[in-house]
Design an enzyme around this catalytic site. Structure first.
Site, short mmCIF file in Angstrom:
data_model
loop_
_atom_site.label_atom_id
_atom_site.label_comp_id
_atom_site.label_asym_id
_atom_site.label_seq_id
_atom_site.Cartn_x
_atom_site.Cartn_y
_atom_site.Cartn_z
N ASP A 63 0.86 -1.19 0.00
CA ASP A 63 0.00 0.00 0.00
C ASP A 63 0.89 1.24 0.00
O ASP A 63 1.87 1.32 0.74
CB ASP A 63 -0.92 0.00 1.23
N ASN A 121 -12.78 -2.91 2.52
CA ASN A 121 -13.78 -1.86 2.59
C ASN A 121 -14.70 -1.95 1.38
O ASN A 121 -14.24 -2.25 0.28
CB ASN A 121 -13.09 -0.49 2.61
N HIS A 134 -10.25 -5.26 -3.24
CA HIS A 134 -8.93 -5.48 -2.65
C HIS A 134 -9.08 -5.83 -1.19
O HIS A 134 -9.99 -5.37 -0.51
CB HIS A 134 -8.02 -4.26 -2.81
N HIS A 136 -6.95 -5.63 2.35
CA HIS A 136 -5.79 -5.07 3.05
C HIS A 136 -5.26 -6.16 3.97
O HIS A 136 -6.04 -6.74 4.75
CB HIS A 136 -6.19 -3.88 3.92
#
Ligand code: AMP
Length: 152
Positions: A63, A121, A134, A136
């Site tokens: 990230d 999210n 995606h 995390h």
């Protein structure tokens, strides 16, 4: 094949964004995948990424704005907007390949012993910024409790 009839085409100047569709006369907001999102550009090689792992179905990279010592994003190579879209529409091979990638990355970065977290999210309430599914993967420190409890 008539793209206008299929709903895959929104005529320029119709006044409706491509994501607006009509079903039984009602205007509804149907999300369609946006090929210009930043992760689509990474997958096409148009934008660089700091890659940590790749298999046939998924790509993992660091990230750009890490929230923990280890902060990796794992994305499927197919065009899926969110975890919900992916979970409903992806093939078994895509689902399996994606989850294998998450496991391989966690192993490679050595975060499972002390502990780590995956999260995804989705949508407005979930504060999703990039409309390509995606996960995390966070680790390398004590991450605290899952989320801030709601105000009572
Ligand atoms: P989300 O709110 O779950 O959609 O988070 C999107 C994440 O993508 C954020 O944590 C960003 O820091 C990250 N991000 C945005 N652009 C890039 C990029 N070019 N390379 C790596 N990570 C990115």
């Amino acid at each position: 094949y008539d793209p206008k009839k299929s709903g895959a085409f929104s005529p320029v100047g119709s006044g409706f964004p491509a994501s607006m569709r009509r079903i039984r006369g009602k205007r509804i907001k149907a999300m369609s995948y946006n090929n210009e999102n930043i992760f689509a550009k990474i997958l096409r090689g148009e934008i660089p990424c700091d890659k940590v792992y790749e298999n046939d179905q998924a790509l993992a990279f660091k990230d750009i704005n890490p929230q923990a010592p280890v902060h990796i994003l794992v994305i499927p190579k197919g065009p899926y907007i969110s975890y919900a879209d992916f979970g409903q529409q992806a093939s078994d091979a895509e689902l399996a390949g994606f989850m294998r990638a998450v496991g391989e990355v966690a192993k490679q970065l050595g975060v499972t012993e002390r502990g780590s977290r995956i999260l995804s999210n989705q949508g407005e309430d979930g504060h999703q910024e990039v409309p390509h599914f995606h996960v995390h993967l966070l680790g390398g420190k004590n991450l605290g409790r899952m989320i801030k409890p709601i105000d009572k």
